[in-house]
Scaffold this active site. Structure first.
Site, PDB file in Angstrom:
ATOM      1  N   TYR A 195       0.836  -1.207   0.000  1.00  0.00           N
ATOM      2  CA  TYR A 195       0.000   0.000   0.000  1.00  0.00           C
ATOM      3  C   TYR A 195       0.867   1.252   0.000  1.00  0.00           C
ATOM      4  O   TYR A 195       0.658   2.169  -0.803  1.00  0.00           O
ATOM      5  CB  TYR A 195      -0.932  -0.009   1.207  1.00  0.00           C
ATOM      6  CG  TYR A 195      -1.913   1.149   1.214  1.00  0.00           C
ATOM      7  CD1 TYR A 195      -2.971   1.178   0.305  1.00  0.00           C
ATOM      8  CD2 TYR A 195      -1.782   2.187   2.121  1.00  0.00           C
ATOM      9  CE1 TYR A 195      -3.871   2.234   0.302  1.00  0.00           C
ATOM     10  CE2 TYR A 195      -2.677   3.246   2.128  1.00  0.00           C
ATOM     11  CZ  TYR A 195      -3.721   3.263   1.219  1.00  0.00           C
ATOM     12  OH  TYR A 195      -4.607   4.308   1.218  1.00  0.00           O
ATOM     13  N   ALA A 196       1.848   1.293   0.877  1.00  0.00           N
ATOM     14  CA  ALA A 196       2.755   2.444   0.903  1.00  0.00           C
ATOM     15  C   ALA A 196       3.499   2.576  -0.420  1.00  0.00           C
ATOM     16  O   ALA A 196       3.635   3.675  -0.972  1.00  0.00           O
ATOM     17  CB  ALA A 196       3.745   2.312   2.055  1.00  0.00           C
TER      18      ALA A 196
END
Length: 235
Positions: free
Chosen positions: A139-140
């Site tokens: 996600y990051a």
């Protein structure tokens, strides 16, 4: 109400006609009664299906003045140690958060270039500027990539009169996944997070929709390549 739905409602309130594209057909049902809104269900994470959905939208609306890429999220995942991440989970998050934006922009930008005007707004995240509170590596990474794509497209499309910007929300309780993440933090961690927000509250979906509406408006015609953090002043 999720961020995407709030953006649809915000744009409609501003007088726009909106084509809503989402993989979840049932999840869009509550938008069906809104004026000037059409619904198009399909997977935006693959080039062919994304292009087909964009073509549907153009066919119904005549032309597209702007694109907001709000597809994304953690796809039901939770934070796990690096060694436990399978390839399919990594790729699922990239498909939703980065690939969808790329393929939709690829489908719709050429006509904007021909008209000499257009707006593209990506929905990134505070996780695209630093580490993610979710602890999810993909996600990051995907949100950092989305901001990079935003900047690259701004440079490429700017000479054609198209602005490309990103809105980076802070923590917003916008869907069951974010609610689950919030509850998993527990009272002490929740208090710490809110204590690190200057405005001392979590975000609302309307906060994000308002920022997107501004970036789509004539008031933002000389703003491009920017990432607008809408996070209450997160330290």
């Amino acid at each position: 109400m999720g961020i995407g739905a709030a953006i649809v409602r915000g744009l409609v309130d501003a007088g726009a006609s909106v084509a809503a594209l989402d993989v979840d057909a049932v999840g869009m049902d509550h938008l069906a009664g809104l004026p000037r809104v059409t619904l198009h269900a399909g997977d935006l994470g693959h080039q062919a299906s994304a292009h087909a959905l964009c073509a549907q939208a153009v066919a119904q609306h005549g032309h597209i003045d702007g694109l907001i890429t709000a597809a994304g999220g953690v796809r039901g995942q939770v934070g796990r140690p690096l060694q436990e991440i399978p390839e399919r989970d990594w790729r699922a998050i990239f498909a939703a958060n980065v690939d969808a934006a790329m393929w939709c922009a690829q489908a719709l930008a050429p006509a904007m270039k021909t008209r000499g005007a257009g707006r593209i707004v990506t929905i990134s995240s505070g996780a695209g500027l630093k580490a993610s509170l979710t602890g999810i590596q993909a996600y990051a990474s995907a949100k950092h990539a989305l901001i990079g794509l935003t900047k690259q497209l701004a440079m490429e499309l700017g000479p054609s009169g198209i602005t490309v910007n990103s809105v980076a929300p802070g923590f917003v309780l916008s869907n069951p996944a974010t609610q689950k993440q919030w509850e998993a933090f527990g009272p002490d961690r929740q208090a710490q997070i809110i204590g690190n927000i200057h405005m001392r509250r979590l975000g609302r979906v309307q906060d994000i929709a308002t920022a997107v509406t501004f970036l789509c408006s004539d008031h933002a015609e000389w703003i491009t390549g920017q990432t607008l953090q809408v996070d209450g002043g997160h330290a």
